[in-house]
Design a protein around this motif. Structure first.
Motif, PDB file in Angstrom:
ATOM      1  N   SER A  51     -24.931  -8.775 -16.837  1.00 48.37           N
ATOM      2  CA  SER A  51     -25.679  -7.569 -16.455  1.00 48.37           C
ATOM      3  C   SER A  51     -25.915  -6.637 -17.648  1.00 48.37           C
ATOM      4  CB  SER A  51     -24.950  -6.810 -15.343  1.00 48.37           C
ATOM      5  OG  SER A  51     -23.705  -6.317 -15.818  1.00 48.37           O
ATOM      6  N   GLU A  52     -25.160  -6.805 -18.722  1.00 45.47           N
ATOM      7  CA  GLU A  52     -25.339  -5.968 -19.914  1.00 45.47           C
ATOM      8  C   GLU A  52     -26.681  -6.207 -20.592  1.00 45.47           C
ATOM      9  OE1 GLU A  52     -21.699  -5.335 -22.417  1.00 45.47           O
ATOM     10  OE2 GLU A  52     -20.898  -6.872 -21.048  1.00 45.47           O
ATOM     11  N   ILE A  53     -27.345  -7.313 -20.269  1.00 48.85           N
ATOM     12  CA  ILE A  53     -28.663  -7.628 -20.828  1.00 48.85           C
ATOM     13  C   ILE A  53     -29.659  -6.527 -20.493  1.00 48.85           C
ATOM     14  CG2 ILE A  53     -30.627  -9.213 -20.548  1.00 48.85           C
ATOM     15  CD1 ILE A  53     -28.507 -10.236 -22.402  1.00 48.85           C
ATOM     16  N   GLU A  54     -29.592  -6.023 -19.278  1.00 51.19           N
ATOM     17  CA  GLU A  54     -30.509  -4.958 -18.864  1.00 51.19           C
ATOM     18  C   GLU A  54     -30.324  -3.710 -19.718  1.00 51.19           C
ATOM     19  OE1 GLU A  54     -30.379  -4.259 -14.637  1.00 51.19           O
ATOM     20  OE2 GLU A  54     -30.203  -6.408 -14.258  1.00 51.19           O
ATOM     21  N   GLN A  55     -29.085  -3.365 -20.036  1.00 43.94           N
ATOM     22  CA  GLN A  55     -28.799  -2.189 -20.860  1.00 43.94           C
ATOM     23  C   GLN A  55     -29.351  -2.349 -22.274  1.00 43.94           C
ATOM     24  OE1 GLN A  55     -24.558  -1.840 -20.635  1.00 43.94           O
ATOM     25  NE2 GLN A  55     -24.570  -1.359 -18.453  1.00 43.94           N
ATOM     26  N   LEU A  56     -29.415  -3.580 -22.757  1.00 44.27           N
ATOM     27  CA  LEU A  56     -29.936  -3.841 -24.100  1.00 44.27           C
ATOM     28  C   LEU A  56     -31.462  -3.754 -24.161  1.00 44.27           C
ATOM     29  CD1 LEU A  56     -27.768  -6.931 -25.098  1.00 44.27           C
ATOM     30  CD2 LEU A  56     -27.536  -4.599 -25.967  1.00 44.27           C
ATOM     31  N   GLY A  57     -32.126  -3.866 -23.024  1.00 42.09           N
ATOM     32  CA  GLY A  57     -33.582  -3.863 -23.000  1.00 42.09           C
ATOM     33  C   GLY A  57     -34.172  -5.146 -23.554  1.00 42.09           C
ATOM     34  N   LEU A  58     -33.502  -6.264 -23.328  1.00 39.94           N
ATOM     35  CA  LEU A  58     -33.942  -7.547 -23.889  1.00 39.94           C
ATOM     36  C   LEU A  58     -35.369  -7.896 -23.507  1.00 39.94           C
ATOM     37  CD1 LEU A  58     -33.190 -10.017 -25.595  1.00 39.94           C
ATOM     38  CD2 LEU A  58     -32.402 -11.105 -23.485  1.00 39.94           C
ATOM     39  N   ASP A  59     -35.763  -7.631 -22.276  1.00 37.95           N
ATOM     40  CA  ASP A  59     -37.125  -7.964 -21.849  1.00 37.95           C
ATOM     41  C   ASP A  59     -38.171  -7.258 -22.699  1.00 37.95           C
ATOM     42  OD1 ASP A  59     -36.226  -9.676 -19.880  1.00 37.95           O
ATOM     43  OD2 ASP A  59     -36.368  -8.188 -18.278  1.00 37.95           O
ATOM     44  N   ASP A  60     -37.908  -6.021 -23.092  1.00 33.86           N
ATOM     45  CA  ASP A  60     -38.841  -5.288 -23.951  1.00 33.86           C
ATOM     46  C   ASP A  60     -38.963  -5.941 -25.320  1.00 33.86           C
ATOM     47  OD1 ASP A  60     -39.302  -3.419 -21.940  1.00 33.86           O
ATOM     48  OD2 ASP A  60     -37.721  -2.083 -22.665  1.00 33.86           O
ATOM     49  N   TYR A  61     -37.841  -6.361 -25.877  1.00 32.13           N
ATOM     50  CA  TYR A  61     -37.856  -7.040 -27.178  1.00 32.13           C
ATOM     51  C   TYR A  61     -38.620  -8.358 -27.107  1.00 32.13           C
ATOM     52  CZ  TYR A  61     -34.185  -4.014 -29.154  1.00 32.13           C
ATOM     53  OH  TYR A  61     -33.463  -2.961 -29.636  1.00 32.13           O
ATOM     54  N   ARG A  62     -38.492  -9.056 -25.990  1.00 33.31           N
ATOM     55  CA  ARG A  62     -39.072 -10.397 -25.849  1.00 33.31           C
ATOM     56  C   ARG A  62     -40.576 -10.402 -25.652  1.00 33.31           C
ATOM     57  NH1 ARG A  62     -36.077 -14.145 -21.740  1.00 33.31           N
ATOM     58  NH2 ARG A  62     -37.648 -15.546 -22.599  1.00 33.31           N
ATOM     59  N   GLU A  63     -41.166  -9.287 -25.310  1.00 36.75           N
ATOM     60  CA  GLU A  63     -42.615  -9.220 -25.046  1.00 36.75           C
ATOM     61  C   GLU A  63     -43.392  -9.769 -26.244  1.00 36.75           C
ATOM     62  OE1 GLU A  63     -45.856  -8.704 -22.770  1.00 36.75           O
ATOM     63  OE2 GLU A  63     -43.862  -8.115 -22.096  1.00 36.75           O
ATOM     64  N   GLY A  64     -44.060 -10.919 -26.065  1.00 34.17           N
ATOM     65  CA  GLY A  64     -44.876 -11.519 -27.114  1.00 34.17           C
ATOM     66  C   GLY A  64     -44.099 -12.202 -28.225  1.00 34.17           C
ATOM     67  N   ALA A  65     -42.794 -12.386 -28.033  1.00 31.53           N
ATOM     68  CA  ALA A  65     -41.939 -12.967 -29.075  1.00 31.53           C
ATOM     69  C   ALA A  65     -41.217 -14.202 -28.539  1.00 31.53           C
ATOM     70  CB  ALA A  65     -40.924 -11.931 -29.554  1.00 31.53           C
ATOM     71  N   ALA A  66     -40.653 -14.957 -29.450  1.00 28.26           N
ATOM     72  CA  ALA A  66     -39.755 -16.054 -29.091  1.00 28.26           C
ATOM     73  C   ALA A  66     -38.325 -15.562 -29.299  1.00 28.26           C
ATOM     74  CB  ALA A  66     -40.023 -17.282 -29.961  1.00 28.26           C
ATOM     75  N   LEU A  67     -37.400 -16.097 -28.529  1.00 28.87           N
ATOM     76  CA  LEU A  67     -36.008 -15.666 -28.570  1.00 28.87           C
ATOM     77  C   LEU A  67     -35.116 -16.777 -29.089  1.00 28.87           C
ATOM     78  CD1 LEU A  67     -33.656 -13.708 -27.751  1.00 28.87           C
ATOM     79  CD2 LEU A  67     -33.787 -14.743 -25.452  1.00 28.87           C
ATOM     80  N   LEU A  68     -34.331 -16.460 -30.118  1.00 26.62           N
ATOM     81  CA  LEU A  68     -33.253 -17.337 -30.574  1.00 26.62           C
ATOM     82  C   LEU A  68     -31.986 -16.748 -29.969  1.00 26.62           C
ATOM     83  CD1 LEU A  68     -34.117 -17.685 -34.379  1.00 26.62           C
ATOM     84  CD2 LEU A  68     -34.874 -19.127 -32.474  1.00 26.62           C
ATOM     85  N   ALA A  69     -31.393 -17.429 -29.008  1.00 23.97           N
ATOM     86  CA  ALA A  69     -30.269 -16.895 -28.243  1.00 23.97           C
ATOM     87  C   ALA A  69     -28.988 -17.672 -28.535  1.00 23.97           C
ATOM     88  CB  ALA A  69     -30.577 -16.935 -26.760  1.00 23.97           C
ATOM     89  N   GLU A  70     -28.068 -17.036 -29.263  1.00 22.48           N
ATOM     90  CA  GLU A  70     -26.757 -17.624 -29.481  1.00 22.48           C
ATOM     91  C   GLU A  70     -25.832 -17.184 -28.354  1.00 22.48           C
ATOM     92  OE1 GLU A  70     -25.187 -17.319 -33.472  1.00 22.48           O
ATOM     93  OE2 GLU A  70     -27.209 -16.980 -34.279  1.00 22.48           O
ATOM     94  N   TRP A  71     -24.984 -18.090 -27.879  1.00 23.44           N
ATOM     95  CA  TRP A  71     -24.088 -17.847 -26.750  1.00 23.44           C
ATOM     96  C   TRP A  71     -24.888 -17.448 -25.500  1.00 23.44           C
ATOM     97  CZ3 TRP A  71     -19.165 -19.368 -27.540  1.00 23.44           C
ATOM     98  CH2 TRP A  71     -18.723 -19.439 -28.848  1.00 23.44           C
ATOM     99  N   ASP A 130     -27.314 -12.522 -30.449  1.00 25.31           N
ATOM    100  CA  ASP A 130     -26.005 -13.157 -30.337  1.00 25.31           C
ATOM    101  C   ASP A 130     -25.278 -12.449 -29.201  1.00 25.31           C
ATOM    102  OD1 ASP A 130     -23.312 -13.888 -30.537  1.00 25.31           O
ATOM    103  OD2 ASP A 130     -23.434 -14.142 -32.699  1.00 25.31           O
ATOM    104  N   PHE A 131     -25.112 -13.154 -28.083  1.00 24.65           N
ATOM    105  CA  PHE A 131     -24.549 -12.563 -26.883  1.00 24.65           C
ATOM    106  C   PHE A 131     -23.037 -12.750 -26.767  1.00 24.65           C
ATOM    107  CE2 PHE A 131     -28.992 -13.722 -25.616  1.00 24.65           C
ATOM    108  CZ  PHE A 131     -29.471 -12.424 -25.589  1.00 24.65           C
ATOM    109  N   TYR A 132     -22.389 -13.175 -27.836  1.00 26.72           N
ATOM    110  CA  TYR A 132     -20.962 -13.471 -27.811  1.00 26.72           C
ATOM    111  C   TYR A 132     -20.130 -12.301 -27.299  1.00 26.72           C
ATOM    112  CZ  TYR A 132     -16.328 -14.878 -29.388  1.00 26.72           C
ATOM    113  OH  TYR A 132     -14.996 -15.208 -29.434  1.00 26.72           O
ATOM    114  N   ARG A 133     -20.471 -11.092 -27.690  1.00 26.60           N
ATOM    115  CA  ARG A 133     -19.663  -9.915 -27.351  1.00 26.60           C
ATOM    116  C   ARG A 133     -19.936  -9.352 -25.957  1.00 26.60           C
ATOM    117  NH1 ARG A 133     -20.477  -5.812 -31.980  1.00 26.60           N
ATOM    118  NH2 ARG A 133     -20.654  -4.735 -30.045  1.00 26.60           N
ATOM    119  N   LEU A 134     -20.921  -9.881 -25.254  1.00 29.04           N
ATOM    120  CA  LEU A 134     -21.188  -9.384 -23.904  1.00 29.04           C
ATOM    121  C   LEU A 134     -20.048  -9.782 -22.977  1.00 29.04           C
ATOM    122  CD1 LEU A 134     -24.986 -10.063 -23.312  1.00 29.04           C
ATOM    123  CD2 LEU A 134     -23.892  -8.049 -24.287  1.00 29.04           C
ATOM    124  N   GLU A 135     -19.638  -8.850 -22.136  1.00 24.33           N
ATOM    125  CA  GLU A 135     -18.586  -9.142 -21.183  1.00 24.33           C
ATOM    126  C   GLU A 135     -19.132  -9.595 -19.838  1.00 24.33           C
ATOM    127  OE1 GLU A 135     -15.740  -5.993 -20.978  1.00 24.33           O
ATOM    128  OE2 GLU A 135     -15.569  -5.879 -23.163  1.00 24.33           O
TER     129      GLU A 135
END
Length: 135
Positions: free
Chosen positions: A75-95, A67-72
């Protein structure tokens, strides 16, 4: 929402993104829960509003619920390490717009939810990888 969640779950593959847009209360988390339950998750599905990312590695495919609602800023996506989480997974992305969007990805199924009469309306835009899978 349950029926739509079941349809999506039956076609979901690693690398896919389900980009859920719409105002507050339109059902983004409700649809995410329906997808997770249709994939076999048992138990609670907390909204990731405060944690931003919840993972469900035991499912097939593994799921990252964000849930990306709180991102300002995207560029904060990089700090979260989203690409690492997504490796081999599907993403449910709100906002997804708060994260810069995912429409450029072939595996993106964009769903805009709106309140309509006594229910909800889902506007679905399949990416290239979904063209043969989505009716």
């Amino acid at each position: 929402m349950d029926a739509l969640g079941t349809r999506i779950a039956g076609k979901l593959q690693p690398g896919d993104v389900i980009a859920l847009s719409g105002g507050l209360g339109t059902g983004k988390t409700t649809l995410s829960r329906a997808i997770l339950l249709a994939l076999g998750h048992e138990g609670e599905v907390p909204s990731p509003t405060f944690t931003i990312i919840e993972t469900y590695d035991h499912l097939d495919p593994p799921i990252v619920h964000a849930d990306f609602y709180r991102l300002e800023h995207p560029s904060e996506i990089e700090q979260l390490g989203l690409d690492d989480y997504r490796e081999g997974a599907a993403l449910l992305a709100e906002w997804p717009d708060h994260a810069g969007g995912f429409a450029n990805e072939a595996g993106c199924l964009q769903i805009t939810l709106e309140i309509a009469d006594a229910g909800r309306k889902a506007i679905v835009e399949p990416g290239a990888d979904w063209q043969g899978r989505w009716p």
